[in-house]
Design an enzyme around this catalytic site. Sequence first.
Site, PDB file in Angstrom:
ATOM      1  N   HIS A 216      13.741  -0.159 -21.772  1.00  0.00           N
ATOM      2  CA  HIS A 216      13.407  -0.616 -20.411  1.00  0.00           C
ATOM      3  C   HIS A 216      14.486  -1.524 -19.841  1.00  0.00           C
ATOM      4  O   HIS A 216      14.875  -1.404 -18.691  1.00  0.00           O
ATOM      5  CB  HIS A 216      12.100  -1.408 -20.402  1.00  0.00           C
ATOM      6  CG  HIS A 216      10.941  -0.624 -20.885  1.00  0.00           C
ATOM      7  ND1 HIS A 216      10.580   0.558 -20.296  1.00  0.00           N
ATOM      8  CD2 HIS A 216      10.084  -0.832 -21.896  1.00  0.00           C
ATOM      9  CE1 HIS A 216       9.538   1.038 -20.944  1.00  0.00           C
ATOM     10  NE2 HIS A 216       9.219   0.221 -21.917  1.00  0.00           N
ATOM     11  N   GLU A 461      14.264  19.181 -22.112  1.00  0.00           N
ATOM     12  CA  GLU A 461      14.630  18.105 -23.045  1.00  0.00           C
ATOM     13  C   GLU A 461      14.279  18.448 -24.486  1.00  0.00           C
ATOM     14  O   GLU A 461      14.482  17.651 -25.386  1.00  0.00           O
ATOM     15  CB  GLU A 461      14.040  16.762 -22.625  1.00  0.00           C
ATOM     16  CG  GLU A 461      12.699  16.792 -21.961  1.00  0.00           C
ATOM     17  CD  GLU A 461      12.308  15.465 -21.305  1.00  0.00           C
ATOM     18  OE1 GLU A 461      13.103  14.511 -21.289  1.00  0.00           O
ATOM     19  OE2 GLU A 461      11.168  15.389 -20.827  1.00  0.00           O
ATOM     20  N   ASP A 485      16.587  12.786 -23.994  1.00  0.00           N
ATOM     21  CA  ASP A 485      15.739  13.343 -25.050  1.00  0.00           C
ATOM     22  C   ASP A 485      16.372  14.559 -25.704  1.00  0.00           C
ATOM     23  O   ASP A 485      16.311  14.724 -26.922  1.00  0.00           O
ATOM     24  CB  ASP A 485      14.357  13.715 -24.484  1.00  0.00           C
ATOM     25  CG  ASP A 485      13.441  12.507 -24.451  1.00  0.00           C
ATOM     26  OD1 ASP A 485      13.385  11.800 -25.475  1.00  0.00           O
ATOM     27  OD2 ASP A 485      12.805  12.260 -23.418  1.00  0.00           O
ATOM     28  N   CYS A 532      19.516  14.780 -15.261  1.00  0.00           N
ATOM     29  CA  CYS A 532      19.057  13.436 -14.866  1.00  0.00           C
ATOM     30  C   CYS A 532      19.072  12.447 -16.038  1.00  0.00           C
ATOM     31  O   CYS A 532      18.515  11.365 -15.931  1.00  0.00           O
ATOM     32  CB  CYS A 532      17.672  13.508 -14.231  1.00  0.00           C
ATOM     33  SG  CYS A 532      16.397  14.118 -15.333  1.00  0.00           S
TER      34      CYS A 532
END
Length: 611
Positions: A216, A461, A485, A532
């Site tokens: 985060h 992913e 991922d 992304c």
Amino acid sequence: MNSLPGTICREWLKVYFSPRLHGKVVAMRKGIAVSPGVAIGTAYVIREIFVNPNTKRLEGSEITAELASYETARDKTAADLRSLEKKVAAQVGREQANIFAIHQQILRDGAFTNKIRNWIVQEQLTADAALHRLLGEYTALFAKTRDEYIRQRLDDIRDVIVRICSHLLDVAKLDQNSLKGPLIVVADELLPSQAVALGEIEVRGIVTQAGSQTSHAAIIARSRGIPAVSGVKGIIRAVKTGDTIVVDGRDGHVEVNPNPETLAAFRKLEREFFHLKDQLAENRDLPALTADGTELRLQANINGVNDAAAAHAMGASGVGLYRTEYLYLTHSDVPDEDEQYRTYREIINSSPNHNVTVRTLDIGGDKTVSYLGHDHQEANPFMGWRSIRISFEHPEFFNTQIRAILRAAADFPNGNVRIMFPMVTTVEEIRKLRAFVRKAYKALLAQKLKVREIPLGMMLEVPAAAISIDNMLELVDFVSIGSNDLVQYLMAADRDNPKVSHLCEPLAPPVLTLLHNVIGACNRANVPVTLCGEMAGHPKAFLLLLGMGLRRFSMSPAFIPSIKQLASQVTIAESEQILQSALKLKETAQVKKYMARQVEQLAPNLALLDI
Ligand code: PEP
Ligand code: MG
């Protein structure tokens, strides 16, 4: 497009190395570079109460205020739990809601609160130290039992205590006036709620003890364009609030209370960092074009409304990834359909061109919410119950989100709102997801609510999905490659584990081969494809992706100006040549070295913003 003078880089290198050349290297700590740039500020240490409770003895005159803080935190916790029980019962199920009824009983338990009050009054403990001690007592008591059911109650007690502590530890109440200068936040790991509270404060940099490129703290730092370093062992104990701290987010190091000479050198670097950012930001209104005039789409990854504003400011053409889980993670209870509708509406309204790709809930892995049945530890959370796997198991809950997105999209007929599903692994899942959305759409129509059919896409992913990409492409309107991922699954190396970060490498040759195949397949089938993951904003990776035929990129907003500038310096034919040479290399280190040279030649000024 104006290119920046290469002198910045050379000057910078001179300054950077000078303290070392004079043999005056000060002690520094090494971590992982997660957001580039250099920042200097006053440390603000966010204590993780369980790691490091405030052990000071209260003065007699402080006791009443401490009791009052505890009571307020307890009342807020009680209100959270009541609301959670009600909403979870309505949206997820009575059985899942019961856990919050149990938590309320724990909170009401006379022994629990009396102990805390007594320790504050008689032993003059702070409220967090008292809670810490109570948890210790329960842990010792429960350790003696072999009964699994009773042992699990310890988790419930811990949950309640954590909830009270999070109200005690209200970052938003930070008195910035008592600290000098811009702040560098130092924490074990930033919780999503703390990260949101930080939105109110002027933060120059972030340093965390835990965490990695994709935690985060890293995501928040990149979206705000502030330097950050994660995985710095022992930093919480080495720094105290008020210390002067330097964050070098390019190579991941941190200096605490540096000597005047080092400080002066870093101040110069920091000024150059700001200068470079300002110059690049002047690109914001220019189109994103390669040197031979090929148009690119540079979009932003966002987690909330503040990031949508940053997307505008940095010149993004839209939002390529809106991570909706932050809405759930930062909400003290379950957001209902209307709350979600209002949030999505606000996000779309504040995003460039009302162009937003909304990703459905991607919870699980490293992010959990208690009401979705994460009441047990999974041995392999990233390979377990996450994303659409959870959504399928809670159809009512999932339906609420889909309805809210469809309703919000209908309010922007001139925008381009799309739904994207994370962690798609099989063709059957796509069929099921499409049927699910269709049903929600029809239900909204039947209710005579405003609704619109919108494109449905998948995140790519999971390597299995990459291998069967041709079958997948028949069923989706678009693809977005989630390389964070995809790389961890392909390389079998946890994206959050610093010990294997040398393997979890987007520039590893097998990753490049797979990406090349997938992008080629999408382009041949005429299915729009975006990437992304974080690599989209890294200059070295960007050049390779361009050479593979990718034209749509979504990244942390702060990276858009530098990628726009880099694009302006290279033709498509040059990027294809660079790719061909890179594909011949067999080792990651060789690719990195080769690509660093290419970036240096094309745009030497970007060194300060590369990681
Ligand atoms: C990804 O996996 O690349 C991605 C963009 O999603 P997240 O980082 O949220 O898992
Ligand atoms: Mg992902």
